[in-house]
Design a protein around this motif. Sequence first.
Motif, PDB file in Angstrom:
ATOM      1  N   LYS A 134       5.249 -24.965 -58.143  1.00 53.46           N
ATOM      2  CA  LYS A 134       5.315 -25.264 -59.770  1.00 53.46           C
ATOM      3  C   LYS A 134       6.040 -26.536 -60.068  1.00 53.46           C
ATOM      4  CE  LYS A 134       4.558 -20.457 -61.304  1.00 53.46           C
ATOM      5  NZ  LYS A 134       4.868 -19.489 -62.101  1.00 53.46           N
ATOM      6  N   ILE A 135       7.099 -26.930 -59.436  1.00 54.92           N
ATOM      7  CA  ILE A 135       7.791 -27.982 -59.757  1.00 54.92           C
ATOM      8  C   ILE A 135       7.066 -29.171 -59.204  1.00 54.92           C
ATOM      9  CG2 ILE A 135      10.073 -29.221 -59.256  1.00 54.92           C
ATOM     10  CD1 ILE A 135      11.372 -26.532 -58.930  1.00 54.92           C
ATOM     11  N   LEU A 136       6.671 -29.107 -58.203  1.00 55.79           N
ATOM     12  CA  LEU A 136       5.870 -30.270 -57.509  1.00 55.79           C
ATOM     13  C   LEU A 136       4.490 -30.627 -58.462  1.00 55.79           C
ATOM     14  CD1 LEU A 136       5.883 -29.693 -53.681  1.00 55.79           C
ATOM     15  CD2 LEU A 136       6.956 -31.600 -54.953  1.00 55.79           C
ATOM     16  N   ASP A 137       3.980 -29.498 -59.106  1.00 50.67           N
ATOM     17  CA  ASP A 137       2.728 -29.652 -59.756  1.00 50.67           C
ATOM     18  C   ASP A 137       3.154 -30.534 -60.963  1.00 50.67           C
ATOM     19  OD1 ASP A 137       1.195 -28.610 -58.034  1.00 50.67           O
ATOM     20  OD2 ASP A 137       1.038 -26.837 -59.093  1.00 50.67           O
ATOM     21  N   ASN A 138       4.289 -30.397 -61.544  1.00 49.45           N
ATOM     22  CA  ASN A 138       4.645 -30.858 -62.708  1.00 49.45           C
ATOM     23  C   ASN A 138       5.442 -32.260 -62.466  1.00 49.45           C
ATOM     24  OD1 ASN A 138       4.940 -30.510 -65.673  1.00 49.45           O
ATOM     25  ND2 ASN A 138       7.291 -30.336 -65.174  1.00 49.45           N
ATOM     26  N   ALA A 139       6.132 -32.400 -61.434  1.00 50.37           N
ATOM     27  CA  ALA A 139       6.729 -33.792 -60.959  1.00 50.37           C
ATOM     28  C   ALA A 139       6.108 -34.881 -61.304  1.00 50.37           C
ATOM     29  CB  ALA A 139       7.365 -33.701 -59.603  1.00 50.37           C
ATOM     30  N   SER A 140       4.570 -35.016 -60.857  1.00 47.98           N
ATOM     31  CA  SER A 140       3.906 -36.180 -60.938  1.00 47.98           C
ATOM     32  C   SER A 140       3.810 -36.339 -62.257  1.00 47.98           C
ATOM     33  CB  SER A 140       2.656 -36.042 -60.379  1.00 47.98           C
ATOM     34  OG  SER A 140       1.931 -37.046 -60.286  1.00 47.98           O
ATOM     35  N   ALA A 141       3.466 -35.574 -63.075  1.00 52.24           N
ATOM     36  CA  ALA A 141       3.010 -35.737 -64.606  1.00 52.24           C
ATOM     37  C   ALA A 141       4.468 -36.284 -65.270  1.00 52.24           C
ATOM     38  CB  ALA A 141       2.825 -34.370 -65.178  1.00 52.24           C
ATOM     39  N   PHE A 171      11.737 -38.354 -60.607  1.00 51.38           N
ATOM     40  CA  PHE A 171      10.774 -37.609 -61.323  1.00 51.38           C
ATOM     41  C   PHE A 171      11.420 -36.942 -62.592  1.00 51.38           C
ATOM     42  CE2 PHE A 171      11.515 -34.126 -58.667  1.00 51.38           C
ATOM     43  CZ  PHE A 171      11.665 -32.974 -59.488  1.00 51.38           C
ATOM     44  N   LEU A 172      12.803 -36.833 -62.576  1.00 51.77           N
ATOM     45  CA  LEU A 172      13.330 -36.157 -63.895  1.00 51.77           C
ATOM     46  C   LEU A 172      14.766 -36.803 -63.926  1.00 51.77           C
ATOM     47  CD1 LEU A 172      13.473 -34.049 -65.946  1.00 51.77           C
ATOM     48  CD2 LEU A 172      14.339 -32.410 -64.202  1.00 51.77           C
ATOM     49  N   GLU A 173      15.151 -37.358 -64.916  1.00 52.61           N
ATOM     50  CA  GLU A 173      16.280 -38.018 -65.106  1.00 52.61           C
ATOM     51  C   GLU A 173      16.983 -37.921 -66.652  1.00 52.61           C
ATOM     52  OE1 GLU A 173      17.887 -42.548 -64.605  1.00 52.61           O
ATOM     53  OE2 GLU A 173      15.743 -42.257 -64.513  1.00 52.61           O
ATOM     54  N   LEU A 214      21.201 -34.621 -74.182  1.00 56.01           N
ATOM     55  CA  LEU A 214      20.029 -33.837 -73.730  1.00 56.01           C
ATOM     56  C   LEU A 214      19.054 -33.676 -75.012  1.00 56.01           C
ATOM     57  CD1 LEU A 214      21.230 -31.186 -71.343  1.00 56.01           C
ATOM     58  CD2 LEU A 214      19.592 -32.883 -70.761  1.00 56.01           C
ATOM     59  N   ARG A 215      17.676 -34.071 -74.804  1.00 57.08           N
ATOM     60  CA  ARG A 215      16.665 -33.848 -75.557  1.00 57.08           C
ATOM     61  C   ARG A 215      16.321 -32.166 -75.447  1.00 57.08           C
ATOM     62  NH1 ARG A 215      14.569 -38.127 -73.351  1.00 57.08           N
ATOM     63  NH2 ARG A 215      12.788 -37.014 -72.674  1.00 57.08           N
ATOM     64  N   GLU A 241      12.553 -28.318 -68.752  1.00 54.34           N
ATOM     65  CA  GLU A 241      12.285 -28.869 -67.274  1.00 54.34           C
ATOM     66  C   GLU A 241      13.368 -28.700 -66.271  1.00 54.34           C
ATOM     67  OE1 GLU A 241       9.656 -30.119 -66.578  1.00 54.34           O
ATOM     68  OE2 GLU A 241       8.743 -30.281 -68.709  1.00 54.34           O
ATOM     69  N   ILE A 242      14.571 -28.680 -66.718  1.00 60.80           N
ATOM     70  CA  ILE A 242      15.953 -28.123 -66.044  1.00 60.80           C
ATOM     71  C   ILE A 242      15.892 -26.905 -65.707  1.00 60.80           C
ATOM     72  CG2 ILE A 242      18.365 -28.001 -65.851  1.00 60.80           C
ATOM     73  CD1 ILE A 242      18.254 -30.357 -68.182  1.00 60.80           C
TER      74      ILE A 242
END
Length: 348
Positions: free
Chosen positions: A160-167, A132-134, A140-141, A147-148
Amino acid sequence: MELHAPLRQLAEKIELLKDKIETEESTKHAFVLPFINALGYDTFNPLEVVPEYVADLGIKKGEKVDYAIMQEGEPILIIECKHWKEKLSVHGSQLFRYFHVSKTRFALLTNGIHYQFFTDLDEKNKMDERPFLEFDITNLRDSLFHEIAKFHKSNFDVNKILDNASALKYIKEIRKQIDAEIESPSPEFVRLFASRIHSGRMTEKVMEEFRDLVQKAFGQLIGERINERLQSALHKEVILQEKDQLDEPEVTKVTTTEEELEGYRIVVAILRRKLPPSRIVHRDTQSYFGILLDDNNRKPICRLHFNGGKKYIGLFDADKNEQRHLIESVADIYGFEEVLLSTLSMYE
């Protein structure tokens, strides 16, 4: 908590050292552990960062992942490392096998340069095949730092991380699709626009014609948007430069004294721990001796007022308002070390 500086420094270190890193173990020590440390975790505390974390999988005993970051005795992030030259693949990795028997919700696969964060969005307790994050830490932008930072020790919140991970996951995939369509428009993409413009039959010839038109239109649109932003940025820079020229103090009849140069050398000695001395520049005027970052009037570090009967050092607050402080001798500048470093951090 500020991640920009340590991650930029790590990126520079990687570019400098990677050709000398010949083993996976060296990759861990030179690249991965500094990243973990940048996230606020004590890599020397075995209660916080556990190397060679044992993961027993049914009859298969003694399976290990390279690192586990712990919180209250439980792993919150498991990490598998590869040599920096290796391509990352989740298939067959120990992360994938161990994820479902652990209590962690996050896994990281990395070669010290490329980082892939996984969770279990598709099926609970089963690690997703796609991250979900790469990111590439050497490229790095700015948007990625935010996000990191969610994985920093001071911020870490599973929900909070899970809520954002899907998006994050879907935005990443949508960006890939958009990029692919711009590069080589699919028939469906071409038809979407052609059907709104062309009133006749969608023959093969019409589709081929519109394929080129759609590709050119997107290329022109992106080019114009980039050009507009560049022109806007250049216009602002011109205005600021003109303002600097108007604000530039008179520099005629200026005599630089040895005391002023001594003060400049003291400021350089204080700040050289944070940046190269070549970036600290002095400009002498009739009114004061100015010390600037990058020879830029908009980045004043301090001013030395030594022309009168008394000596003052002028320091700047967050709004760049100068406040003068009386000093008895040039050496008293050392007493303002913290303020000078704080001023530098405003620009860095």
